[in-house]
Design a protein around this motif. Structure first.
Motif, PDB file in Angstrom:
ATOM      1  N   GLY A  66       0.819  -1.200   0.000  1.00 24.50           N
ATOM      2  CA  GLY A  66       0.000   0.000   0.000  1.00 24.50           C
ATOM      3  C   GLY A  66       0.858   1.258   0.000  1.00 24.50           C
ATOM      4  O   GLY A  66       0.597   2.207  -0.748  1.00 24.50           O
ATOM      5  N   ILE A  67       1.896   1.267   0.820  1.00 21.86           N
ATOM      6  CA  ILE A  67       2.804   2.416   0.864  1.00 21.86           C
ATOM      7  C   ILE A  67       3.554   2.563  -0.454  1.00 21.86           C
ATOM      8  O   ILE A  67       3.736   3.671  -0.959  1.00 21.86           O
ATOM      9  CB  ILE A  67       3.777   2.280   2.050  1.00 21.86           C
ATOM     10  N   ASP A  68       3.960   1.444  -1.054  1.00 25.77           N
ATOM     11  CA  ASP A  68       4.641   1.509  -2.347  1.00 25.77           C
ATOM     12  C   ASP A  68       3.736   2.103  -3.425  1.00 25.77           C
ATOM     13  O   ASP A  68       4.182   2.916  -4.254  1.00 25.77           O
ATOM     14  CB  ASP A  68       5.093   0.108  -2.782  1.00 25.77           C
ATOM     15  N   LEU A  69       2.479   1.692  -3.435  1.00 28.07           N
ATOM     16  CA  LEU A  69       1.543   2.219  -4.429  1.00 28.07           C
ATOM     17  C   LEU A  69       1.360   3.724  -4.260  1.00 28.07           C
ATOM     18  O   LEU A  69       1.306   4.477  -5.247  1.00 28.07           O
ATOM     19  CB  LEU A  69       0.199   1.513  -4.309  1.00 28.07           C
ATOM     20  N   ILE A  70       1.268   4.150  -3.019  1.00 30.21           N
ATOM     21  CA  ILE A  70       1.089   5.578  -2.750  1.00 30.21           C
ATOM     22  C   ILE A  70       2.339   6.356  -3.160  1.00 30.21           C
ATOM     23  O   ILE A  70       2.248   7.424  -3.774  1.00 30.21           O
ATOM     24  CB  ILE A  70       0.748   5.799  -1.266  1.00 30.21           C
ATOM     25  N   ASN A  71       3.519   5.829  -2.844  1.00 29.80           N
ATOM     26  CA  ASN A  71       4.751   6.503  -3.253  1.00 29.80           C
ATOM     27  C   ASN A  71       4.843   6.629  -4.770  1.00 29.80           C
ATOM     28  O   ASN A  71       5.237   7.667  -5.310  1.00 29.80           O
ATOM     29  CB  ASN A  71       5.974   5.748  -2.720  1.00 29.80           C
ATOM     30  N   THR A  72       4.491   5.552  -5.470  1.00 33.92           N
ATOM     31  CA  THR A  72       4.516   5.580  -6.931  1.00 33.92           C
ATOM     32  C   THR A  72       3.588   6.652  -7.468  1.00 33.92           C
ATOM     33  O   THR A  72       3.940   7.411  -8.385  1.00 33.92           O
ATOM     34  CB  THR A  72       4.115   4.211  -7.505  1.00 33.92           C
ATOM     35  N   ALA A  73       2.398   6.756  -6.894  1.00 33.20           N
ATOM     36  CA  ALA A  73       1.430   7.751  -7.360  1.00 33.20           C
ATOM     37  C   ALA A  73       1.871   9.173  -7.017  1.00 33.20           C
ATOM     38  O   ALA A  73       1.684  10.099  -7.823  1.00 33.20           O
ATOM     39  CB  ALA A  73       0.063   7.456  -6.760  1.00 33.20           C
ATOM     40  N   PHE A  74       2.452   9.363  -5.838  1.00 34.38           N
ATOM     41  CA  PHE A  74       2.998  10.683  -5.494  1.00 34.38           C
ATOM     42  C   PHE A  74       4.076  11.094  -6.504  1.00 34.38           C
ATOM     43  O   PHE A  74       4.067  12.204  -7.042  1.00 34.38           O
ATOM     44  CB  PHE A  74       3.609  10.664  -4.094  1.00 34.38           C
ATOM     45  N   LEU A  75       5.022  10.195  -6.743  1.00 38.08           N
ATOM     46  CA  LEU A  75       6.118  10.490  -7.656  1.00 38.08           C
ATOM     47  C   LEU A  75       5.633  10.732  -9.077  1.00 38.08           C
ATOM     48  O   LEU A  75       6.239  11.498  -9.835  1.00 38.08           O
ATOM     49  CB  LEU A  75       7.131   9.339  -7.655  1.00 38.08           C
ATOM     50  N   SER A  76       4.540  10.066  -9.438  1.00 33.27           N
ATOM     51  CA  SER A  76       4.034  10.157 -10.795  1.00 33.27           C
ATOM     52  C   SER A  76       3.095  11.326 -11.003  1.00 33.27           C
ATOM     53  O   SER A  76       2.565  11.513 -12.096  1.00 33.27           O
ATOM     54  CB  SER A  76       3.307   8.849 -11.168  1.00 33.27           C
ATOM     55  N   GLY A  77       2.864  12.106  -9.970  1.00 37.79           N
ATOM     56  CA  GLY A  77       1.986  13.255 -10.102  1.00 37.79           C
ATOM     57  C   GLY A  77       0.535  12.880 -10.313  1.00 37.79           C
ATOM     58  O   GLY A  77      -0.208  13.582 -11.004  1.00 37.79           O
ATOM     59  N   LYS A  78       0.106  11.760  -9.695  1.00 40.76           N
ATOM     60  CA  LYS A  78      -1.276  11.301  -9.853  1.00 40.76           C
ATOM     61  C   LYS A  78      -2.062  11.318  -8.550  1.00 40.76           C
ATOM     62  O   LYS A  78      -3.257  11.054  -8.547  1.00 40.76           O
ATOM     63  CB  LYS A  78      -1.296   9.875 -10.427  1.00 40.76           C
ATOM     64  N   LEU A  79      -1.414  11.612  -7.435  1.00 37.04           N
ATOM     65  CA  LEU A  79      -2.076  11.607  -6.126  1.00 37.04           C
ATOM     66  C   LEU A  79      -1.756  12.911  -5.401  1.00 37.04           C
ATOM     67  O   LEU A  79      -0.586  13.293  -5.281  1.00 37.04           O
ATOM     68  CB  LEU A  79      -1.598  10.404  -5.300  1.00 37.04           C
ATOM     69  N   PHE A  80      -2.830  13.557  -4.901  1.00 41.17           N
ATOM     70  CA  PHE A  80      -2.675  14.854  -4.241  1.00 41.17           C
ATOM     71  C   PHE A  80      -3.532  14.894  -2.974  1.00 41.17           C
ATOM     72  O   PHE A  80      -4.557  14.214  -2.882  1.00 41.17           O
ATOM     73  CB  PHE A  80      -3.108  15.990  -5.179  1.00 41.17           C
ATOM     74  N   ILE A  81      -3.100  15.701  -2.016  1.00 32.98           N
ATOM     75  CA  ILE A  81      -3.881  15.947  -0.799  1.00 32.98           C
ATOM     76  C   ILE A  81      -4.173  17.441  -0.755  1.00 32.98           C
ATOM     77  O   ILE A  81      -3.259  18.256  -0.924  1.00 32.98           O
ATOM     78  CB  ILE A  81      -3.106  15.513   0.463  1.00 32.98           C
ATOM     79  N   THR A  82      -5.421  17.786  -0.556  1.00 35.19           N
ATOM     80  CA  THR A  82      -5.735  19.214  -0.465  1.00 35.19           C
ATOM     81  C   THR A  82      -5.377  19.737   0.917  1.00 35.19           C
ATOM     82  O   THR A  82      -5.289  18.974   1.896  1.00 35.19           O
ATOM     83  CB  THR A  82      -7.224  19.474  -0.725  1.00 35.19           C
ATOM     84  N   ASP A  83      -5.187  21.057   0.994  1.00 35.58           N
ATOM     85  CA  ASP A  83      -4.856  21.660   2.285  1.00 35.58           C
ATOM     86  C   ASP A  83      -6.040  21.657   3.238  1.00 35.58           C
ATOM     87  O   ASP A  83      -5.934  22.146   4.372  1.00 35.58           O
ATOM     88  CB  ASP A  83      -4.302  23.069   2.099  1.00 35.58           C
ATOM     89  N   ASN A  84      -7.147  21.072   2.803  1.00 35.57           N
ATOM     90  CA  ASN A  84      -8.296  20.854   3.675  1.00 35.57           C
ATOM     91  C   ASN A  84      -8.070  19.670   4.617  1.00 35.57           C
ATOM     92  O   ASN A  84      -8.905  19.404   5.480  1.00 35.57           O
ATOM     93  CB  ASN A  84      -9.539  20.599   2.812  1.00 35.57           C
ATOM     94  N   CYS A  85      -6.942  18.973   4.450  1.00 33.43           N
ATOM     95  CA  CYS A  85      -6.655  17.768   5.237  1.00 33.43           C
ATOM     96  C   CYS A  85      -5.301  17.898   5.945  1.00 33.43           C
ATOM     97  O   CYS A  85      -4.358  17.131   5.676  1.00 33.43           O
ATOM     98  CB  CYS A  85      -6.660  16.544   4.332  1.00 33.43           C
ATOM     99  N   PRO A  86      -5.159  18.859   6.865  1.00 38.97           N
ATOM    100  CA  PRO A  86      -3.849  19.117   7.482  1.00 38.97           C
ATOM    101  C   PRO A  86      -3.313  17.963   8.323  1.00 38.97           C
ATOM    102  O   PRO A  86      -2.105  17.740   8.372  1.00 38.97           O
ATOM    103  CB  PRO A  86      -4.099  20.365   8.339  1.00 38.97           C
ATOM    104  N   ARG A  87      -4.207  17.238   9.002  1.00 38.44           N
ATOM    105  CA  ARG A  87      -3.719  16.146   9.854  1.00 38.44           C
ATOM    106  C   ARG A  87      -3.134  15.019   9.002  1.00 38.44           C
ATOM    107  O   ARG A  87      -2.088  14.464   9.339  1.00 38.44           O
ATOM    108  CB  ARG A  87      -4.859  15.619  10.724  1.00 38.44           C
ATOM    109  N   LEU A  88      -3.788  14.696   7.911  1.00 36.12           N
ATOM    110  CA  LEU A  88      -3.272  13.664   7.028  1.00 36.12           C
ATOM    111  C   LEU A  88      -1.926  14.080   6.449  1.00 36.12           C
ATOM    112  O   LEU A  88      -0.987  13.272   6.394  1.00 36.12           O
ATOM    113  CB  LEU A  88      -4.268  13.393   5.901  1.00 36.12           C
ATOM    114  N   ILE A  89      -1.804  15.321   6.036  1.00 40.81           N
ATOM    115  CA  ILE A  89      -0.532  15.812   5.488  1.00 40.81           C
ATOM    116  C   ILE A  89       0.583  15.669   6.516  1.00 40.81           C
ATOM    117  O   ILE A  89       1.687  15.199   6.197  1.00 40.81           O
ATOM    118  CB  ILE A  89      -0.681  17.285   5.046  1.00 40.81           C
ATOM    119  N   GLU A  90       0.293  16.042   7.756  1.00 41.90           N
ATOM    120  CA  GLU A  90       1.300  15.932   8.813  1.00 41.90           C
ATOM    121  C   GLU A  90       1.736  14.485   9.010  1.00 41.90           C
ATOM    122  O   GLU A  90       2.926  14.189   9.173  1.00 41.90           O
ATOM    123  CB  GLU A  90       0.741  16.492  10.123  1.00 41.90           C
ATOM    124  N   GLN A  91       0.782  13.567   8.995  1.00 35.92           N
ATOM    125  CA  GLN A  91       1.102  12.149   9.185  1.00 35.92           C
ATOM    126  C   GLN A  91       1.949  11.617   8.031  1.00 35.92           C
ATOM    127  O   GLN A  91       2.919  10.884   8.243  1.00 35.92           O
ATOM    128  CB  GLN A  91      -0.190  11.342   9.312  1.00 35.92           C
TER     129      GLN A  91
END
Length: 453
Positions: A380-405
């Motif tokens: 699961g973490i690998d999939l998320i890293n791949t999507a982050f690196l590929s510019g396909k997964l984003f978190i809005t600033d409406n989710c500050p706790r998730l961003i911090e984690q």
């Protein structure tokens, strides 16, 4: 003298294979090799190697090149090619290329399983596809050529190769002059980080003292068919990390103790007010839920952008010491904010698969349907890293706790199993991982398709 196998079928293979020329096969197929394909073909024709590492960026022709090498192998009597890819979508690209070329050359197919992506030819040659998850199902055969596609997306790459796959190549014996195995292995991929086994293979292939392994490195600039204006356009429109890894084939030098190394605040956090006007109830939505009591129950809601397939996390929720029906009321209230009411809404809600009673309570109380989530932590973490690196997964600033984690999850013991690898994290990350990993697995979003532009 090194031990060799005298099986007549293998002896015929050993006599014929050195006579085949990858360039001649490419010519029969009407393919004019690109520069990096030529480098690979020269190594394959020379046969003076055991392992070929192709660290190649997008648009450098790696899939076509490997397809020509595979079909050349299949022209050899009693050859056997094993393709290992992280997903069905990855395997399908090369399998279809091989099948198309088999038909184009007029080779006689005696057995074909399009769904399983295997073929057998009249000359006894075979092409077999497998994923790392089902690799044990194809280990009862011997393989003269093993191809790892998108190798940098495969966990435990070298451990599984050395333990499971390499022994299947031993029946073809060794070359008496060089001492190298006659059976060959090709690892091909775009890179990600220096933390992966693919980086070690890449380095070994660059080491002049390790003569049995060769590395070919290529970038988008190595494709003479790509106009400079197009290259400039790609560079301008993709995140910097994507440009470095996917197009320049460079390995990222990242901190060893960060789990979500693919996350970059500048690239992966977006302004909620920019995203909100685009969202309506007719889009695709994905939810992740993890149930707690003393620890907070966590919920994340993501929207999938229709044209790009990009995933944006737009809402987060954390509350503890509430009964499940009350949490469910809160979930529904958040979804109603986006008009997600009625049978025509396209929404998938993934929940911790162990939360069976909670799932039942939500269906009973509010007809709120959930799906058991894909739970594997590492993948699961690998999939998320791949999507982050590929510019396909984003978190809005409406989710500050998730961003911090995401920013602060530490990898404390990479050799440990399961969650012992990681430092403390709350259910925010669990619900996030359930949401994205489940969606990515269900849609093959984790395949190479997500990093093509």
């Amino acid at each position: 003298m090194p031990h060799t196998i005298t099986n007549p079928e293998i002896e015929l293979y050993k006599q014929v294979r050195p006579q085949l020329d990858v360039y001649k096969v490419a010519g029969l197929l009407g393919i004019s090799p690109l520069p990096k394909q030529r480098e690979m073909f020269d190594i394959v024709n020379g046969q003076n190697y055991e392992t070929l590492v192709g660290c190649l960026g997008r648009r450098s022709g790696k899939s076509y090149g490997v397809g020509v090498i595979a079909i050349t192998e299949l022209l050899t009597p009693n050859a056997s090619v094993l393709l290992i890819s992280p997903t069905f979508a990855n395997s399908k690209v090369i399998f279809q290329e091989v099948l198309k070329n088999v038909i184009k050359l007029g080779l006689v197919i005696t057995q074909k399983d399009t769904k399983g992506m295997t073929i057998t030819l009249e000359n006894g040659a075979k092409f077999v596809s497998a994923s790392p998850k089902n690799i044990t199902s194809v280990l009862g055969h011997r393989y003269s050529l093993v191809i790892y596609d998108e190798a940098n997306m495969i966990n435990n790459l070298l451990e599984d190769y050395n333990l499971l796959v390499s022994p299947t190549q031993n029946d073809y014996g060794v070359d008496e002059e060089t001492g190298y195995k006659i059976a060959k292995t090709i690892f091909i991929s775009t890179p990600r980080t220096k933390k992966h086994d693919f980086y070690q293979l890449y380095r070994d292939g660059k080491d002049p003292d390790k003569k049995s392994i060769h590395t070919v490195h290529g970038t988008i600039y190595d494709n003479p068919m790509m106009p400079q204006a197009m290259i400039d356009r790609v560079k301008e429109n993709v995140p910097e990390q994507v440009w470095q890894t996917e197009y320049l084939a460079e390995f990222l030098d990242i901190s060893e103790d960060i789990a979500y190394y693919g996350f970059n605040y500048t690239n992966n956090v977006v302004d909620y007010t920019d995203i909100r006007p685009k969202i309506n109830k007719y889009g695709k939505f994905v939810v992740g839920i993890d149930i707690g009591y003393t620890d907070s129950t966590a919920y994340v809601l993501a929207w999938v952008e229709p044209l790009t397939g990009n995933v944006y996390v737009i809402e987060e929720y954390f509350k503890n010491k509430l009964p499940v029906p009350k949490h469910c009321e809160n979930f529904i209230s958040m979804e109603q904010k986006y008009g997600l009411v009625g049978d025509d809404v396209d929404i998938e809600r993934y929940i911790d698969p162990s939360a069976v009673q909670a799932s039942a309570d939500m269906i009973y109380s509010y007809d709120y349907e959930t799906i058991p989530a894909y739970r594997a932590i590492d993948e699961g973490i690998d999939l998320i890293n791949t999507a982050f690196l590929s510019g396909k997964l984003f978190i809005t600033d409406n989710c500050p706790r998730l961003i911090e984690q995401v920013e602060n999850l530490e990898l404390v013991n990479k050799k440990a199993k399961r969650s012992d690898k990681y430092g403390h994290f709350d259910l925010a990350l669990a619900s996030f991982r359930y949401m994205f990993a489940s969606y990515a697995k269900a849609t093959e979003m984790c395949s190479v398709d997500i990093i093509e532009f």
